[in-house]
Enzyme design. Structure first.
Site, PDB file in Angstrom:
ATOM      1  N   ASN A  89     -18.413 -13.206  40.386  1.00 57.72           N
ATOM      2  CA  ASN A  89     -17.519 -12.408  39.560  1.00 57.72           C
ATOM      3  C   ASN A  89     -18.088 -11.040  39.183  1.00 57.72           C
ATOM      4  OD1 ASN A  89     -15.438 -12.021  37.270  1.00 57.72           O
ATOM      5  ND2 ASN A  89     -17.416 -12.100  36.194  1.00 57.72           N
ATOM      6  N   TYR A 157     -14.038   1.261  45.086  1.00 52.01           N
ATOM      7  CA  TYR A 157     -13.712   0.006  44.398  1.00 52.01           C
ATOM      8  C   TYR A 157     -12.606  -0.741  45.143  1.00 52.01           C
ATOM      9  CZ  TYR A 157     -12.383  -3.191  40.618  1.00 52.01           C
ATOM     10  OH  TYR A 157     -12.096  -4.321  39.870  1.00 52.01           O
ATOM     11  N   LYS A 161     -12.934  -4.400  47.100  1.00 54.13           N
ATOM     12  CA  LYS A 161     -12.176  -5.607  46.752  1.00 54.13           C
ATOM     13  C   LYS A 161     -11.372  -6.109  47.963  1.00 54.13           C
ATOM     14  CE  LYS A 161     -13.667  -5.998  42.543  1.00 54.13           C
ATOM     15  NZ  LYS A 161     -14.581  -7.088  42.191  1.00 54.13           N
ATOM     16  N   THR A 192     -10.300  -5.303  29.137  1.00 53.80           N
ATOM     17  CA  THR A 192     -11.749  -5.475  29.013  1.00 53.80           C
ATOM     18  C   THR A 192     -12.406  -4.105  29.098  1.00 53.80           C
ATOM     19  OG1 THR A 192     -12.170  -5.704  31.372  1.00 53.80           O
ATOM     20  CG2 THR A 192     -11.681  -7.737  30.186  1.00 53.80           C
TER      21      THR A 192
HETATM   22  P1  NAD Z   1     -17.314  -6.459  32.577  1.00 51.07           P
HETATM   23  O1  NAD Z   1     -17.837  -5.079  32.824  1.00 51.07           O
HETATM   24  O2  NAD Z   1     -16.791  -6.826  31.226  1.00 51.07           O
HETATM   25  O3  NAD Z   1     -18.435  -7.542  32.991  1.00 51.07           O
HETATM   26  C1  NAD Z   1     -19.153  -7.428  34.184  1.00 51.07           C
HETATM   27  C2  NAD Z   1     -20.526  -8.087  33.991  1.00 51.07           C
HETATM   28  O4  NAD Z   1     -21.221  -7.997  35.235  1.00 51.07           O
HETATM   29  C3  NAD Z   1     -21.414  -7.414  32.939  1.00 51.07           C
HETATM   30  O5  NAD Z   1     -21.972  -8.363  32.066  1.00 51.07           O
HETATM   31  C4  NAD Z   1     -22.494  -6.724  33.770  1.00 51.07           C
HETATM   32  O6  NAD Z   1     -23.766  -6.663  33.101  1.00 51.07           O
HETATM   33  C5  NAD Z   1     -22.548  -7.615  34.984  1.00 51.07           C
HETATM   34  N1  NAD Z   1     -23.098  -6.927  36.155  1.00 51.07           N
HETATM   35  C6  NAD Z   1     -22.839  -5.664  36.582  1.00 51.07           C
HETATM   36  N2  NAD Z   1     -23.541  -5.389  37.680  1.00 51.07           N
HETATM   37  C7  NAD Z   1     -24.263  -6.499  37.968  1.00 51.07           C
HETATM   38  C8  NAD Z   1     -25.188  -6.836  38.990  1.00 51.07           C
HETATM   39  N3  NAD Z   1     -25.548  -5.941  39.930  1.00 51.07           N
HETATM   40  N4  NAD Z   1     -25.746  -8.060  38.992  1.00 51.07           N
HETATM   41  C9  NAD Z   1     -25.416  -8.964  38.040  1.00 51.07           C
HETATM   42  N5  NAD Z   1     -24.553  -8.715  37.042  1.00 51.07           N
HETATM   43  C10 NAD Z   1     -23.986  -7.485  37.004  1.00 51.07           C
HETATM   44  O7  NAD Z   1     -16.201  -6.647  33.706  1.00 51.07           O
HETATM   45  P2  NAD Z   1     -14.891  -7.597  33.814  1.00 51.07           P
HETATM   46  O8  NAD Z   1     -13.703  -6.802  33.428  1.00 51.07           O
HETATM   47  O9  NAD Z   1     -15.124  -8.923  33.191  1.00 51.07           O
HETATM   48  O10 NAD Z   1     -14.847  -7.730  35.405  1.00 51.07           O
HETATM   49  C11 NAD Z   1     -15.363  -8.833  36.094  1.00 51.07           C
HETATM   50  C12 NAD Z   1     -14.843  -8.797  37.511  1.00 51.07           C
HETATM   51  O11 NAD Z   1     -13.418  -8.671  37.496  1.00 51.07           O
HETATM   52  C13 NAD Z   1     -15.353  -7.604  38.330  1.00 51.07           C
HETATM   53  O12 NAD Z   1     -15.616  -8.024  39.660  1.00 51.07           O
HETATM   54  C14 NAD Z   1     -14.186  -6.631  38.302  1.00 51.07           C
HETATM   55  O13 NAD Z   1     -14.182  -5.770  39.402  1.00 51.07           O
HETATM   56  C15 NAD Z   1     -13.011  -7.605  38.324  1.00 51.07           C
HETATM   57  N6  NAD Z   1     -11.736  -7.074  37.846  1.00 51.07           N
HETATM   58  C16 NAD Z   1     -11.600  -6.562  36.591  1.00 51.07           C
HETATM   59  C17 NAD Z   1     -10.356  -6.046  36.187  1.00 51.07           C
HETATM   60  C18 NAD Z   1     -10.166  -5.436  34.823  1.00 51.07           C
HETATM   61  O14 NAD Z   1      -9.105  -4.845  34.565  1.00 51.07           O
HETATM   62  N7  NAD Z   1     -11.112  -5.559  33.912  1.00 51.07           N
HETATM   63  C19 NAD Z   1      -9.265  -6.099  37.054  1.00 51.07           C
HETATM   64  C20 NAD Z   1      -9.432  -6.635  38.324  1.00 51.07           C
HETATM   65  C21 NAD Z   1     -10.666  -7.118  38.699  1.00 51.07           C
END
Ligand code: NAD
Length: 257
Positions: A89, A157, A161, A192
């Site tokens: 994730n 990005y 994905k 978030t």
């Molecule tokens: P977030 O930024 O709240 O959390 C991401 C976490 O990943 C953080 O704790 C960070 O420290 C950790 N992280 C970052 N780089 C890292 C690495 N190299 N190794 C290990 N850990 C690492 O993000 P979120 O909104 O919870 O997103 C989680 C996933 O969902 C991501 O893949 C993101 O692309 C995807 N996503 C998010 C959204 C959105 O709107 N927030 C929409 C679609 C997809």
């Protein structure tokens, strides 16, 4: 208890979707390996799980590093004896990610190193562990933008994905007869930190909300519930899926008016 006797590893477990999933999975009986680059955030999630009576351990990893991913899977097997679920994730959305003309090579490379190679490494080391455990469930976080493209340019990005989606499909086909299911969770826009740091004015937020049929942003807790279904045996006939949890945004764009 939908994950009783299961061991689940969640990357990016210190924040957002990963954090809520760690808390939910533990509440459903899983022993959880919380993986994050940020030890304070990850340890805090482990403490919350333990305070609620659950089982969890923290493993620090940068998912773009092969050795770190090998180690996190080792932590799962050493601490809890096996691995049944991996939720790949962790992901980033870089502030300087833009269109083809403006996006610098280092931004592209970093995005792919974490968002794509990180998922590959997670699978590379989790799959042998899952085979030792007799099967398992892999969930890879993609995004609705992998299906649609994004109105605000973020080429690295969106492309990353897309790669997660196609990797998920191929792995699903390869491992289907070995009892390993592989699905992609595609969240819509969420309330978030990752997104809100860009949608930092009411005007920007409203511009995005116009396109979401439900008229609101999703919550990390809602993604955790979707991930729980994919992680658990409730989804036993589901593999290779593009599992959209997006408030209808994809349907709205792909349905002719
Ligand atoms: P977030 O930024 O709240 O959390 C991401 C976490 O990943 C953080 O704790 C960070 O420290 C950790 N992280 C970052 N780089 C890292 C690495 N190299 N190794 C290990 N850990 C690492 O993000 P979120 O909104 O919870 O997103 C989680 C996933 O969902 C991501 O893949 C993101 O692309 C995807 N996503 C998010 C959204 C959105 O709107 N927030 C929409 C679609 C997809």
């Amino acid at each position: 208890m939908r994950l009783e006797n299961k061991v689940a590893l969640i990357t990016g477990g210190g924040s957002g979707i990963g954090k809520e999933s760690a808390l939910l999975f533990a509440g459903e009986g899983a022993s959880v390996v919380v993986v994050d680059l940020n030890p304070e955030a990850g340890q805090a999630v482990v403490s919350s799980i333990k305070a609620a009576g659950g089982q969890a351990v923290f493993a620090k990893a940068d998912v773009s590093k092969s050795a770190d991913c090998q180690n996190m899977v080792q932590v799962a097997e050493d601490t809890f004896g096996k691995l049944n679920v991996i939720f790949n994730n962790a992901g980033i959305s870089h502030a300087k990610d833009d269109d083809a003309v403006s996006t610098e090579e280092d931004v592209w490379d970093l995005t792919f190193a974490i968002n794509v190679k990180g998922v590959f490494f997670g699978c590379k080391y989790a799959i042998p562990a899952m085979l030792r455990a007799g099967g398992g469930s892999i969930i890879n976080t993609a995004s609705f933008v992998a299906v649609l493209g994004a109105a605000t340019p973020q080429l690295a990005y969106t492309s990353s994905k897309g790669a997660v989606l196609s990797m998920t499909r191929e792995l699903a086909a390869i491992h289907a007869r070995q009892g390993i299911r592989v699905n992609a969770l595609c969240p819509g826009p969420l309330r978030t930190e990752l997104l809100m740091k860009y949608l930092n004015t009411e005007e920007k937020r409203q511009r995005r909300l116009v396109h979401i049929p439900m008229g609101r942003f999703g919550e990390a807790e809602e993604m955790a519930k979707a991930a729980l279904w994919l992680a658990s045996d409730d989804s036993s006939f589901t593999t290779g899926a593009t599992f959209l949890a997006d408030g209808g945004i994809t349907s709205a764009y792909t349905t002719p008016l």
